[in-house]
Design a protein around this motif. Sequence first.
Motif, PDB file in Angstrom:
ATOM      1  N   GLY A  91       2.324  -4.473  -3.655  1.00  0.00           N
ATOM      2  CA  GLY A  91       3.173  -3.990  -2.561  1.00  0.00           C
ATOM      3  C   GLY A  91       2.862  -2.546  -2.207  1.00  0.00           C
ATOM      4  N   ASN A  92       2.698  -1.711  -3.227  1.00  0.00           N
ATOM      5  CA  ASN A  92       2.366  -0.306  -2.979  1.00  0.00           C
ATOM      6  C   ASN A  92       0.978  -0.148  -2.362  1.00  0.00           C
ATOM      7  OD1 ASN A  92       4.830   0.672  -3.871  1.00  0.00           O
ATOM      8  ND2 ASN A  92       4.130   0.872  -5.973  1.00  0.00           N
ATOM      9  N   ILE A  93       0.037  -0.970  -2.793  1.00  0.00           N
ATOM     10  CA  ILE A  93      -1.317  -0.928  -2.218  1.00  0.00           C
ATOM     11  C   ILE A  93      -1.269  -1.303  -0.735  1.00  0.00           C
ATOM     12  CG2 ILE A  93      -3.559  -2.116  -2.220  1.00  0.00           C
ATOM     13  CD1 ILE A  93      -3.230  -2.226  -5.349  1.00  0.00           C
ATOM     14  N   LEU A  94      -0.517  -2.340  -0.397  1.00  0.00           N
ATOM     15  CA  LEU A  94      -0.418  -2.773   0.998  1.00  0.00           C
ATOM     16  C   LEU A  94       0.223  -1.695   1.864  1.00  0.00           C
ATOM     17  CD1 LEU A  94       0.659  -6.483   0.461  1.00  0.00           C
ATOM     18  CD2 LEU A  94      -1.608  -5.637   1.110  1.00  0.00           C
ATOM     19  N   ARG A  95       1.287  -1.057   1.357  1.00  0.00           N
ATOM     20  CA  ARG A  95       1.937   0.029   2.110  1.00  0.00           C
ATOM     21  C   ARG A  95       0.979   1.203   2.319  1.00  0.00           C
ATOM     22  NH1 ARG A  95       5.797  -1.285  -1.478  1.00  0.00           N
ATOM     23  NH2 ARG A  95       7.539  -2.447  -0.629  1.00  0.00           N
ATOM     24  N   SER A  96       0.266   1.561   1.263  1.00  0.00           N
ATOM     25  CA  SER A  96      -0.682   2.678   1.367  1.00  0.00           C
ATOM     26  C   SER A  96      -1.811   2.358   2.335  1.00  0.00           C
ATOM     27  CB  SER A  96      -1.260   3.017  -0.016  1.00  0.00           C
ATOM     28  OG  SER A  96      -0.250   3.527  -0.852  1.00  0.00           O
ATOM     29  N   ALA A  97      -2.298   1.121   2.292  1.00  0.00           N
ATOM     30  CA  ALA A  97      -3.362   0.725   3.224  1.00  0.00           C
ATOM     31  C   ALA A  97      -2.869   0.825   4.662  1.00  0.00           C
ATOM     32  CB  ALA A  97      -3.844  -0.687   2.904  1.00  0.00           C
ATOM     33  N   ALA A  98      -1.645   0.364   4.919  1.00  0.00           N
ATOM     34  CA  ALA A  98      -1.082   0.447   6.277  1.00  0.00           C
ATOM     35  C   ALA A  98      -0.974   1.905   6.717  1.00  0.00           C
ATOM     36  CB  ALA A  98       0.283  -0.235   6.325  1.00  0.00           C
ATOM     37  N   ARG A  99      -0.505   2.758   5.815  1.00  0.00           N
ATOM     38  CA  ARG A  99      -0.353   4.176   6.135  1.00  0.00           C
ATOM     39  C   ARG A  99      -1.704   4.820   6.442  1.00  0.00           C
ATOM     40  NH1 ARG A  99      -1.272   8.141   3.043  1.00  0.00           N
ATOM     41  NH2 ARG A  99      -1.076   6.990   1.097  1.00  0.00           N
ATOM     42  N   LEU A 100      -2.721   4.493   5.652  1.00  0.00           N
ATOM     43  CA  LEU A 100      -4.051   5.067   5.879  1.00  0.00           C
ATOM     44  C   LEU A 100      -4.661   4.596   7.195  1.00  0.00           C
ATOM     45  CD1 LEU A 100      -5.502   4.909   2.279  1.00  0.00           C
ATOM     46  CD2 LEU A 100      -4.985   6.960   3.605  1.00  0.00           C
ATOM     47  N   ILE A 101      -4.533   3.316   7.459  1.00  0.00           N
ATOM     48  CA  ILE A 101      -5.063   2.788   8.726  1.00  0.00           C
ATOM     49  C   ILE A 101      -4.342   3.442   9.887  1.00  0.00           C
ATOM     50  CG2 ILE A 101      -5.254   0.728  10.176  1.00  0.00           C
ATOM     51  CD1 ILE A 101      -5.575  -0.847   7.476  1.00  0.00           C
ATOM     52  N   GLU A 102      -3.034   3.534   9.776  1.00  0.00           N
ATOM     53  CA  GLU A 102      -2.225   4.147  10.833  1.00  0.00           C
ATOM     54  C   GLU A 102      -2.634   5.598  11.072  1.00  0.00           C
ATOM     55  OE1 GLU A 102       2.371   3.639  11.681  1.00  0.00           O
ATOM     56  OE2 GLU A 102       2.005   4.964   9.971  1.00  0.00           O
ATOM     57  N   GLY A 103      -2.897   6.322   9.999  1.00  0.00           N
ATOM     58  CA  GLY A 103      -3.234   7.729  10.119  1.00  0.00           C
ATOM     59  C   GLY A 103      -4.663   8.008  10.534  1.00  0.00           C
ATOM     60  N   GLN A 104      -5.558   7.027  10.341  1.00  0.00           N
ATOM     61  CA  GLN A 104      -6.965   7.308  10.595  1.00  0.00           C
ATOM     62  C   GLN A 104      -7.584   6.494  11.720  1.00  0.00           C
ATOM     63  OE1 GLN A 104      -9.190   7.377   6.897  1.00  0.00           O
ATOM     64  NE2 GLN A 104      -7.510   8.377   5.839  1.00  0.00           N
ATOM     65  N   ALA A 105      -6.895   5.475  12.184  1.00  0.00           N
ATOM     66  CA  ALA A 105      -7.444   4.693  13.303  1.00  0.00           C
ATOM     67  C   ALA A 105      -7.376   5.540  14.573  1.00  0.00           C
ATOM     68  CB  ALA A 105      -6.655   3.402  13.478  1.00  0.00           C
ATOM     69  N   LEU A 106      -8.412   5.446  15.349  1.00  0.00           N
ATOM     70  CA  LEU A 106      -8.465   6.220  16.585  1.00  0.00           C
ATOM     71  C   LEU A 106      -7.430   5.701  17.579  1.00  0.00           C
ATOM     72  CD1 LEU A 106     -12.332   6.547  17.042  1.00  0.00           C
ATOM     73  CD2 LEU A 106     -10.738   8.247  16.125  1.00  0.00           C
ATOM     74  N   LEU A 107      -6.803   6.654  18.259  1.00  0.00           N
ATOM     75  CA  LEU A 107      -5.807   6.310  19.275  1.00  0.00           C
ATOM     76  C   LEU A 107      -6.488   6.121  20.608  1.00  0.00           C
ATOM     77  CD1 LEU A 107      -3.002   8.817  18.281  1.00  0.00           C
ATOM     78  CD2 LEU A 107      -3.037   6.357  17.874  1.00  0.00           C
ATOM     79  N   PRO A 108      -5.996   5.345  21.484  1.00  0.00           N
ATOM     80  CA  PRO A 108      -4.871   4.428  21.300  1.00  0.00           C
ATOM     81  C   PRO A 108      -5.300   3.238  20.438  1.00  0.00           C
ATOM     82  CG  PRO A 108      -5.809   4.069  23.452  1.00  0.00           C
ATOM     83  CD  PRO A 108      -6.579   5.216  22.817  1.00  0.00           C
ATOM     84  N   TRP A 109      -4.371   2.768  19.600  1.00  0.00           N
ATOM     85  CA  TRP A 109      -4.686   1.653  18.726  1.00  0.00           C
ATOM     86  C   TRP A 109      -4.835   0.370  19.529  1.00  0.00           C
ATOM     87  CZ3 TRP A 109      -0.003   2.551  15.053  1.00  0.00           C
ATOM     88  CH2 TRP A 109      -0.252   3.652  14.248  1.00  0.00           C
ATOM     89  N   PRO A 110      -5.894  -0.347  19.281  1.00  0.00           N
ATOM     90  CA  PRO A 110      -5.998  -1.670  19.906  1.00  0.00           C
ATOM     91  C   PRO A 110      -4.910  -2.584  19.319  1.00  0.00           C
ATOM     92  CG  PRO A 110      -8.079  -1.027  18.855  1.00  0.00           C
ATOM     93  CD  PRO A 110      -7.058  -0.008  18.495  1.00  0.00           C
ATOM     94  N   VAL A 111      -4.608  -3.635  20.016  1.00  0.00           N
ATOM     95  CA  VAL A 111      -3.607  -4.604  19.567  1.00  0.00           C
ATOM     96  C   VAL A 111      -3.949  -5.093  18.161  1.00  0.00           C
ATOM     97  CG1 VAL A 111      -2.645  -6.904  20.006  1.00  0.00           C
ATOM     98  CG2 VAL A 111      -2.985  -5.304  21.894  1.00  0.00           C
ATOM     99  N   GLU A 112      -5.213  -5.316  17.892  1.00  0.00           N
ATOM    100  CA  GLU A 112      -5.667  -5.788  16.581  1.00  0.00           C
ATOM    101  C   GLU A 112      -5.225  -4.853  15.459  1.00  0.00           C
ATOM    102  OE1 GLU A 112      -9.947  -6.346  15.748  1.00  0.00           O
ATOM    103  OE2 GLU A 112      -9.725  -7.971  17.201  1.00  0.00           O
ATOM    104  N   VAL A 113      -5.397  -3.559  15.650  1.00  0.00           N
ATOM    105  CA  VAL A 113      -5.022  -2.579  14.640  1.00  0.00           C
ATOM    106  C   VAL A 113      -3.512  -2.589  14.436  1.00  0.00           C
ATOM    107  CG1 VAL A 113      -4.925  -0.101  14.100  1.00  0.00           C
ATOM    108  CG2 VAL A 113      -7.042  -1.119  14.942  1.00  0.00           C
ATOM    109  N   ARG A 114      -2.748  -2.645  15.517  1.00  0.00           N
ATOM    110  CA  ARG A 114      -1.283  -2.690  15.395  1.00  0.00           C
ATOM    111  C   ARG A 114      -0.842  -3.936  14.632  1.00  0.00           C
ATOM    112  NH1 ARG A 114      -1.444  -0.839  20.893  1.00  0.00           N
ATOM    113  NH2 ARG A 114      -0.937  -2.923  21.621  1.00  0.00           N
ATOM    114  N   ARG A 115      -1.489  -5.051  14.880  1.00  0.00           N
ATOM    115  CA  ARG A 115      -1.132  -6.296  14.178  1.00  0.00           C
ATOM    116  C   ARG A 115      -1.460  -6.218  12.685  1.00  0.00           C
ATOM    117  NH1 ARG A 115      -3.285 -10.446  18.728  1.00  0.00           N
ATOM    118  NH2 ARG A 115      -1.471 -10.294  20.092  1.00  0.00           N
ATOM    119  N   ILE A 116      -2.609  -5.635  12.373  1.00  0.00           N
ATOM    120  CA  ILE A 116      -2.997  -5.498  10.962  1.00  0.00           C
ATOM    121  C   ILE A 116      -2.000  -4.607  10.229  1.00  0.00           C
ATOM    122  CG2 ILE A 116      -4.748  -4.522   9.417  1.00  0.00           C
ATOM    123  CD1 ILE A 116      -6.844  -5.534  11.519  1.00  0.00           C
TER     124      ILE A 116
END
Length: 118
Positions: A54-79
């Motif tokens: 659970g902690n790994i999944l939360r951290s992965a979401a946080r990292l993707i959110e913080g490092q994905a280039l904006l604007p996020w494609p729908v795919e990134v938001r879904r992941i």
Amino acid sequence: MPHTPAPSPDQIAQATTTLAQVKDYLRTNPPAADLLPLLAPLLDEDTGVPILLGNILRSAARLIEGQALLPWPVEVRRIIARLRAAAPEVTDCYDLHQDIHRLGALPFDSPLPSASCQ
């Protein structure tokens, strides 16, 4: 916060291989006395697999959110949404820790021989 080195892909593979060995062993119908010591660390309420995953999944979401280039494609938001949705579902399994303690106090019969052993 001190830097924690990243585990290698080989270390992660070894961990998943070990979990697969537990799964395979449990399919051999071992006595409950052998089961409980294996499940206890896997389902520990502080360091067990559900809490860690659970902690790994939360951290992965946080990292993707913080490092994905904006604007996020729908795919990134879904992941990100799927990672965040899965984290509490996995973590909620921590109640199994108490079940393992309850099982340890219960009597069990010897396992029946499996059909393949007869």
